[in-house]
Design an enzyme around this catalytic site. Structure first.
Site, PDB file in Angstrom:
ATOM      1  N   GLY A 269       0.857  -1.275  -0.062  1.00 26.31           N
ATOM      2  CA  GLY A 269      -0.270  -0.050   0.244  1.00 26.31           C
ATOM      3  C   GLY A 269       0.666   1.379  -0.161  1.00 26.31           C
ATOM      4  O   GLY A 269       0.589   2.188  -0.971  1.00 26.31           O
ATOM      5  N   HIS A 305      -2.175   6.036   8.450  1.00 24.63           N
ATOM      6  CA  HIS A 305      -1.315   4.895   8.847  1.00 24.63           C
ATOM      7  C   HIS A 305       0.087   5.172   8.745  1.00 24.63           C
ATOM      8  O   HIS A 305       1.143   5.288   9.628  1.00 24.63           O
ATOM      9  CB  HIS A 305      -1.521   3.612   8.275  1.00 24.63           C
ATOM     10  CG  HIS A 305      -0.584   2.611   8.556  1.00 24.63           C
ATOM     11  ND1 HIS A 305      -1.155   1.552   9.707  1.00 24.63           N
ATOM     12  CD2 HIS A 305       0.571   1.834   8.192  1.00 24.63           C
ATOM     13  CE1 HIS A 305      -0.340   0.651   9.532  1.00 24.63           C
ATOM     14  NE2 HIS A 305       0.593   0.851   8.852  1.00 24.63           N
ATOM     15  N   GLU A 306       0.298   5.640   7.489  1.00 24.45           N
ATOM     16  CA  GLU A 306       1.923   6.218   7.204  1.00 24.45           C
ATOM     17  C   GLU A 306       2.407   7.229   8.089  1.00 24.45           C
ATOM     18  O   GLU A 306       3.617   7.446   8.468  1.00 24.45           O
ATOM     19  CB  GLU A 306       2.336   6.085   5.910  1.00 24.45           C
ATOM     20  CG  GLU A 306       1.817   5.239   4.917  1.00 24.45           C
ATOM     21  CD  GLU A 306       2.180   3.549   5.370  1.00 24.45           C
ATOM     22  OE1 GLU A 306       3.350   3.678   6.009  1.00 24.45           O
ATOM     23  OE2 GLU A 306       1.314   2.724   5.015  1.00 24.45           O
TER      24      GLU A 306
HETATM   25  N1  B3K Z   1       5.677  -0.636   6.794  1.00 23.35           N
HETATM   26  C1  B3K Z   1       5.500  -0.935   5.270  1.00 23.35           C
HETATM   27  C2  B3K Z   1       5.324  -2.338   4.884  1.00 23.35           C
HETATM   28  C3  B3K Z   1       6.677  -2.741   4.247  1.00 23.35           C
HETATM   29  C4  B3K Z   1       6.531  -4.300   3.801  1.00 23.35           C
HETATM   30  C5  B3K Z   1       7.619  -4.633   3.405  1.00 23.35           C
HETATM   31  N2  B3K Z   1       7.650  -6.087   2.717  1.00 23.35           N
HETATM   32  C6  B3K Z   1       4.077  -0.011   5.242  1.00 23.35           C
HETATM   33  C7  B3K Z   1       3.065  -0.091   6.437  1.00 23.35           C
HETATM   34  O1  B3K Z   1       2.755  -1.108   6.970  1.00 23.35           O
HETATM   35  O2  B3K Z   1       2.981   0.996   6.535  1.00 23.35           O
HETATM   36 ZN    ZN Z   2       2.534  -0.017   8.837  1.00 27.44          ZN
END
Ligand code: B3K
Ligand code: ZN
Length: 879
Positions: A269, A305-306
Site C-alpha cells: 500500500g 497509517h503512514e
Molecule cells: N511498513 C510498510 C510495509 C513494508 C512491507 C515490506 N514487505 C508499510 C506499512 O505497514 O505502513
Molecule cells: Zn505500517
C-alpha cells in the site's frame, strides 16, 4: 527447488550489532541505464556488544562493487571478502571511529522485484523495508543500527527534474551536461529501512499545516502530471491525520517538510520513509468519478497509517524484525481509531472485524499460523501478515480495554518519552503500559507468543431463587493441547425481555452503563451475576472485545431479539450475522439431503423490520442488511463446500429480494432520487444502502432490475455508483453486460486504477463463463504481470474473491494460479508469494480438491530457482 537450502532466522539468536554506523553520506549518480552509489560511513565498535575484534560484515545483494577505502586508504581484494550476500572486512579499528567509503553500481531498470531502487513508469524510486537497502549499497541492514543520513542526488535535469530524499533540502546546484544536484539532510537518526529517494518528472501540490506548538510544516504530494487533479483528498487526509495525532496522542510532526510520492508500481500500500512517504497510487489518487467512497476512506486510512508511523515506527523503531507488530499492530490500531473518528465508529468496527474474521482467522488456523511476534522466518517479507498487523492491533485494543482509555494514554506517553530515538521490542511497549497503569499484564503478554484463535465456550445457568446468573467461560485453542491460558477481556451485558438492559453486578468487576468487562484468566472460570431479576438474554463479546471465536448456543429468537434491541452496535450487527449464518447452514444441510429449500419467516421479518427503520447512519443500516460473506461462512465449516455455501447464500439473497421487493425498491429510490455525488457521510451512507438494494434487486433478474442497474450505470455521477451498477450487471444475466463492460473500458482506459476495477469485477464474477473470461483477460493488452496492482486485480481477485470458480472441481483454477505464481516468481517474488496464499488452505477442502491443490504446490516448489519468498509459503503449507 531453490539453489541452496534457505536459512531460517530465529528470534532466540538475536544479538546486538558488533558495530554501529553514526553517519551515512550517500551520493547517487543517476544515469539512464544504471545508478552509481558512493557511500561514506562513519563506524564505531558498539560499546554494548562485549565481543571484540569481530569482522565487519556489511550486507549487500545484486550490487557491483567498484572500490572500498578504509580511513581514506583503498583496500586491495585480499583485505576483504565478497560473496552474493555480504562484504566482509576482517580487520577494522576497534577503539576509534573509522570511515569507510564504498562505491558500487546498481541496475534499477532490471529490478522487477520492486525492492531497492527501481523504475515505475519513468520515475526512479526506492522501497527498503524490510531488507531492500542492501540492494542499494553495502550496509548494516538491520533496524537496530540507526544513523544520520545525508543524501546527494545527481541526474539529468530533463529526465529527472525532481530529486527527493529524506529530511530537508540543504543545497542544490547545476552541473555541466544538463545535469543538476540536490542534497538532503535528515536530522533524525534512522534505520536504513526508512531511507528513500525519488527522481522523476513529477508535479506536486503544496499546502501547509500549523502544528500545536505553532510550527509551519510544508506538505507536498508528488504525482505524474496527468494525476495532479486527483490529490486534494490525500492532502486533506494528511492534514486530518496530523491534527488527530496531536489531539489524540499529543504527538507533533518533527521535520519542516512532509512529502508523499505516488507510484504506479508498488508491492504494497505505502511506505512510511522518514519525511518522504512512497505510496501506491491506489492510496493517493481520487476524484469522485474515478474513486469509490471506499477508496476515499482507504486513502485517508493509509495516509493516516503512514503518518502515524512517524512516532510509532520511525522515532521509536523495532529492535529486530520479529518485533514488527510493535510498530504495525500499534499503528493499525491508531489508524483504525482515526478512521472511526472520521467516519462511522460502528461501521468501521464491523468492517475491521469482518476482515479479521474472514482472513486473519483463516491464517491463524492454517499451516502458516504464527504469533504476532513470530519466532522464526525464512523471508521476513512473508511476515507482513494479517496476524502481525490486524491481530496485532486487536492485542493493543485489548490492552486499552483492560487499562481503560486514560491509563492507556498514560502508557503511550510513557512509551514515547522513554524510548524516543531507540530501537525496542514489544516487551518495552507492554512494560510502559504496565508501569503507567499498575495493571498486571504478565499473563496478558502470552498473546505475543501464542498462535491460533482461542475458542471461548459460554455456558449460562440462571438461578431464579437467588436471582443470579452463573456464566461459565472456558478457553482453548483447537489443535493445541498445551496452548497458553490467555488473559481475555470479555465485555458483557444482560437484557430483559422488554429490551432494557439489566443493572446486574459481578464482584470485582467495574460496570460502565451496565456493561461489564469480565477478565477471563483461567481455562474455565465462573462469573456470578447478582441482581438478575429474570432469565436474561446475553449480549457477549460486545464491541468484539477480544479476537476469539465464541462457542455458544443461542436460539434464533434470541438472535432476532438482539438484532432489534442490542445497544452495542457491533453486537446488534453480529446477532443478525449469526441469525443469517445459522439459517444458511441449515439450508446447506437441506441441499445435501437433496430436499427443496425454503426461507424461514424469522429472517424475512427481521430484515423487514430493518428495512422499515429510519437511521441517521445509513452505512450502518447497510451493514445490518448485508449477508455474511462466503469466505466467512467457509471459515466455520469443518470441510468447506464452496458450491453449497454459494448456492444457499444466493438462495437467501434471492428470497429476501423476492419477498421484500417493494421495501427494497422503495429504499433504493428514496436514496437514489436526489443523488448529487457529494462526499459527506450522509451522502456516502445513502450510496452504500442504495447500492446494496440494487445488488439484492439484481438477483431477481427481471427486466425491471436489469433496467434499474443499467440506468444507474449510464447516469452515474460517481465511481461508487458506476462500479456498483457494473458489478450488479456483471453478476446477473443483464443483456447489456458486454456493452457496459466495453463502454467502461473505453471511458477509462487511461486511468490505471479504474481499469484495475474493470479487471477485478470480471475476475470475481460468479457467472458461469468467468474462467474463460479470466483466461482471456490474461492476454488482454492492458494486463501486465510486472504491475502488482494489475496482478492483484486479476489473479488476486480470481483466487481470493471468487471461491466458486477458483475452487472448480476439475482443478483448473488451481492450475491457473500456479502458472501465474511460477511466472511471477522470477519477476517479483514478493507478489508471487502473496498469490500462493490461495493454495495454502488446502486442508480445509474435500480429498479431491486437497490432492489437486497439493499437486500445484509441489509443482511450484519443484520449479527451478524458486525464490525464498515462495518456497517458504509453499513448503510450510505442505509440511
Ligand atoms: N511498513 C510498510 C510495509 C513494508 C512491507 C515490506 N514487505 C508499510 C506499512 O505497514 O505502513
Ligand atoms: Zn505500517
Amino acid at each position: 527447488m531453490p539453489e541452496a537450502k534457505p536459512q531460517t532466522i530465529y528470534l532466540k539468536n538475536y544479538h546486538e550489532p558488533e558495530y554501529l554506523i553514526e553517519t551515512v553520506d550517500l551520493n547517487f549518480i543517476l544515469e539512464a541505464e544504471y545508478a552509481r552509489v558512493v557511500s561514506r560511513l562513519t563506524i564505531t565498535h558498539n560499546p554494548d556488544n562485549k565481543a571484540r575484534n569481530a569482522a565487519l560484515v556489511l550486507l549487500g545483494e545484486e550490487l557491483t562493487l567498484i572500490s572500498i577505502a578504509l580511513n581514506g586508504v583503498t583496500l586491495t581484494t585480499s583485505q576483504y571478502k565478497l560473496n552474493d550476500e555480504s562484504l566482509t572486512i576482517a580487520d577494522v579499528p576497534q577503539n576509534t571511529t573509522f570511515t569507510l567509503a564504498i562505491e558500487n553500481t546498481i541496475n534499477p531498470k532490471a529490478n522487477s522485484a520492486l525492492e531497492g531502487l527501481f523504475v515505475s513508469n519513468d520515475m526512479l524510486c526506492t522501497q527498503c523495508e524490510a531488507q531492500g537497502f542492501r540492494k542499494i549499497t553495502y550496509f548494516l541492514d538491520r533496524p537496530d543500527v540507526m544513523a544520520r543520513f545525508t543524501t546527494t542526488l545527481i541526474a539529468d535535469k530533463t529526465l529527472y527534474p525532481v530529486l527527493l530524499s529524506n529530511g530537508n533540502k540543504v543545497a542544490q546546484g547545476e552541473l555541466i551536461d544538463n545535469r543538476h544536484w540536490v542534497t538532503w539532510e535528515d536530522p533524525f537518526k534512522k534505520p536504513c529501512y526508512l531511507f528513500a529517494l525519488v527522481a522523476g518528472q513529477l508535479e506536486c501540490i503544496e499546502d501547509h499545516f500549523t502544528t500545536m506548538s505553532g510550527r509551519d510544516i510544508t506538505l507536498k504530494i508528488f504525482v505524474e502530471a496527468h494525476d495532479i487533479d486527483k490529490c486534494a483528498h490525500a492532502m486533506q487526509s494528511l492534514k486530518n491525520s496530523m491534527r488527530w495525532d496531536e489531539v489524540t496522542y499529543g504527538r507533533e510532526y518533527d521535520l519542516d517538510l512532509y512529502m508523499i510520492v505516488a507510484v504506479g508500481h508498488f508491492n504494497m500500500g505505502a511506505m512510511e520513509n522518514k519525511g518522504l512517504n512512497v505510496f501506491n497510487t491506489k492510496f493517493v489518487l481520487a476524484r469522485p468519478d474515478t474513486a469509490t467512497d471506499m477508496d476515499y476512506e482507504h486513502i485517508e486510512g493509509v495516509i493516516g497509517h503512514e503518518y502515524f508511523h512517524n512516532w510509532t515506527g520511525n522515532r521509536i523503531t523495532c529492535r529486530d524484525w520479529f518485533q514488527l507488530s510493535l510498530k504495525e499492530g500499534f499503528t493499525v490500531f491508531r489508524d483504525q481509531e482515526f478512521t472511526a473518528d472520521q467516519t462511522s465508529k460502528a461501521v468501521k468496527r464491523i468492517d475491521d472485524v469482518n476482515a479479521l474474521r474472514t482472513r486473519q482467522f483463516a491464517e491463524d488456523a492454517g499451516p502458516l499460523a504464527h504469533p504476532i511476534r513470530p519466532e522464526a522466518y525464512i523471508e521476513i517479507n512473508n511476515f507482513y501478515t494479517l496476524t502481525v498487523y490486524e491481530k496485532g492491533a486487536e492485542v493493543v485494543r485489548m490492552i486499552r480495554t483492560l487499562l481503560g482509555t486514560e491509563n492507556f494514554h498514560k502508557g503511550a506517553d510513557l512509551y514515547f518519552q522513554r524510548h524516543d530515538g531507540q530501537a525496542v521490542t514489544c516487551e518495552h511497549f507492554v512494560q510502559a503500559m504496565e508501569d503507567a497503569s499498575n495493571k498486571d499484564l504478565s499473563q496478558f503478554r502470552r498473546w505475543y507468543s501464542q498462535a491460533g484463535t482461542p475458542v471461548v465456550k459460554v455456558e449460562q445457568t440462571y438461578d431464579a431463587a437467588k436471582q443470579s446468573l452463573t456464566l461459565t467461560l472456558s478457553q482453548s485453542i483447537p489443535g493445541q493441547k498445551n496452548a497458553a491460558v490467555l488473559h481475555i477481556p470479555v465485555k458483557v451485558a444482560l437484557f430483559s425481555e422488554d429490551g432494557t438492559i439489566m443493572d446486574a453486578s459481578v464482584v470485582d468487576t467495574v460496570a460502565i452503563n451496565n456493561e461489564l468487562t469480565l477478565e477471563l484468566r483461567e481455562q474455565t472460570q465462573d462469573f456470578i451475576f447478582e441482581n438478575v431479576p429474570g432469565t436474561p438474554i446475553l449480549s457477549i463479546l460486545r464491541g468484539f472485545s477480544a479476537p476469539v471465536k465464541l462457542q455458544m448456543s443461542q436460539p434464533l429468537t434470541e438472535l432476532a431479539f438482539l438484532l432489534r434491541h442490542d445497544n452495542d452496535s457491533f453486537n446488534r450487527w453480529e446477532a443478525g450475522q449469526k441469525l443469517t449464518a445459522s439459517i444458511i447452514f441449515e439450508l446447506i444441510d437441506t441441499i445435501k439431503q437433496g430436499k427443496s429449500l425454503s426461507i424461514p419467516e424469522i429472517l424475512i421479518d427481521s430484515f423487514k423490520a430493518i428495512l422499515e427503520q429510519t437511521s441517521p447512519d445509513l452505512s450502518y443500516l447497510a451493514c445490518l442488511l448485508s449477508l455474511p460473506a462466503e469466505n466467512y461462512l467457509a471459515e466455520q465449516m469443518p470441510v468447506v463446500d464452496v458450491e453449497a455455501i454459494h448456492h444457499a447464500r444466493q438462495f437467501v439473497k434471492r428470497s429476501l429480494a423476492a419477498h421484500l421487493t417493494e421495501q427494497i425498491s422503495a429504499l433504493y429510490l428514496q436514496n437514489h432520487q436526489q443523488e448529487t455525488g457529494e462526499l459527506n457521510s450522509a451522502a456516502i451512507g445513502k450510496r452504500r444502502i442504495k447500492n446494496l438494494c440494487l445488488d439484492y434487486l439484481s438477483q431477481l433478474n427481471t427486466d425491471d432490475s436489469h433496467q434499474l442497474a443499467h440506468n444507474q450505470f449510464a447516469n452515474a455521477k460517481t465511481m461508487t455508483d458506476q462500479i456498483a451498477a457494473l458489478g450488479s450487471i456483471v453478476n446477473s444475466e443483464n443483456p447489456e453486460k458486454q456493452a457496459c463492460l466495453q463502454q467502461f473500458y473505453q471511458q477509462w482506459q487511461d486511468e490505471a486504477l479504474v481499469i484495475d476495477k474493470w479487471f477485478s469485477i470480471q475476475a470475481s464474477s460468479t457467472q458461469p463463463d468467468t474462467f474463460t473470461v479470466v483466461q482471456s483477460l490474461l492476454r488482454h493488452s492492458a494486463f501486465d504481470l510486472k504491475n502488482p496492482n494489475r496482478v492483484r486485480s486479476l489473479v488476486g481477485a480470481f483466487s481470493q474473491a471468487n471461491p466458486v470458480h477458483y475452487h472448480a472441481k476439475n482443478g483448473q483454477g488451481y492450475q491457473f494460479l500456479a502458472d501465474q505464481v511460477i511466472a511471477l516468481n522470477s519477476l517479483n517474488p514478493q507478489v508471487a508469494s502473496r498469490m500462493v496464499s490461495a493454495l495454502t488452505q488446502w486442508r480445509r477442502f474435500d480429498k479431491q480438491r486437497q490432492d489437486l491443490m497439493k499437486q500445484q504446490l509441489e509443482r511450484i516448489i519443484n520449479t527451478d530457482n524458486i525464490s525464498k519468498d515462495v518456497f517458504e509459503i509453499a513448503s510450510k503449507s505442505l509440511a
